[in-house]
Design a protein around this motif. Structure first.
Motif, short mmCIF file in Angstrom:
data_model
loop_
_atom_site.label_atom_id
_atom_site.label_comp_id
_atom_site.label_asym_id
_atom_site.label_seq_id
_atom_site.Cartn_x
_atom_site.Cartn_y
_atom_site.Cartn_z
N LYS A 1 -9.54 11.58 9.97
CA LYS A 1 -8.92 10.75 8.94
C LYS A 1 -7.47 10.48 9.31
CE LYS A 1 -7.59 10.64 4.06
NZ LYS A 1 -7.52 11.41 2.78
N GLN B 1 -10.37 2.92 9.11
CA GLN B 1 -10.24 4.35 8.92
C GLN B 1 -11.20 5.07 9.86
OE1 GLN B 1 -8.75 7.20 8.56
NE2 GLN B 1 -8.11 6.76 6.44
N GLU C 1 -7.52 15.22 11.38
CA GLU C 1 -6.68 14.28 10.63
C GLU C 1 -5.31 14.20 11.29
OE1 GLU C 1 -5.73 15.44 6.62
OE2 GLU C 1 -5.63 17.57 7.16
#
Length: 202
Positions: free
Chosen positions: A100, A110, A184
């Motif tokens: 992410k 994304q 992430e």
């Protein structure tokens, strides 16, 4: 194209915050030192495969242990080799399918397809783009990197044809490492400098 402008003050603040987190025994060394001592902590953590970029400076929190530290350094080398070359295999090796982007720029997908999208678009404008891994900090499950992107604007950007203008700008990344891959990130780039160098600012 990777986005979000940062000031030098912001970049210094981010790096300082990450350094502050590395209060456990920390090792620091420059990769330009080729003496036998260069294989001591943390230099022995670097994967010296010729295809991978190497950090010019490396700081590592000893408390996470050698195995975890080496894993995180290797993931960073793979990720920034992707940015240095644009080759998908390095991105796939570094980033989880659950990845992410917490600072997702407008128009970028994304997930793990986002960096690939950004790299392709960037290289449309700057085909000879390189990514220097200037500083790498490994603290707990976080990787912080100071990057220098260089190249020449010989392609196109927003309909503007480059004339070979030199680009040379900085970025700061924070990567969160899960069990085996990066899950992430947060990133900030000096786009003001980039656009000015390209002559498309404003």
């Amino acid at each position: 194209m990777r986005s979000r402008t940062f000031t030098r003050t912001a970049a210094v603040a981010v790096a300082a915050a990450c350094l502050a987190g590395a209060t456990a025994a920390v090792g620091y060394a420059h990769d330009t030192d080729h003496r036998p001592s260069s294989r001591a902590w943390p230099q022995h953590l670097i994967d010296r495969s010729p295809d991978l970029v190497r950090p010019q400076a490396l700081t590592v929190d000893r408390s996470i242990g050698s195995r975890r530290a080496a894993q995180e350094v290797h993931l960073a080398q793979q990720l920034y080799t992707f940015w240095n070359t644009g080759k998908q295999k390095y991105l796939d090796a570094a980033v989880s399918p659950r990845f992410k982007d917490n600072t997702l720029p407008a128009g970028r997908p994304q997930g793990p397809t986002g960096p690939a999208f950004a790299s392709k678009n960037f290289r449309t404008a700057v085909p000879d783009l390189t990514c220097e891994l200037s500083d790498l900090l490994v603290t707990g499950d976080k990787i912080t990197a100071r990057l220098v992107f260089r190249g020449h604007f010989t392609g196109t950007f927003n309909g503007v044809q480059g004339k070979g203008q030199k680009v040379d700008f900085n970025a700061i990344d924070i990567q969160h490492v899960g069990t085996d891959k990066i899950i992430e990130d947060w990133h900030i780039e000096d786009n003001q400098t980039l656009l000015t160098q390209m002559g498309v600012n404003g």
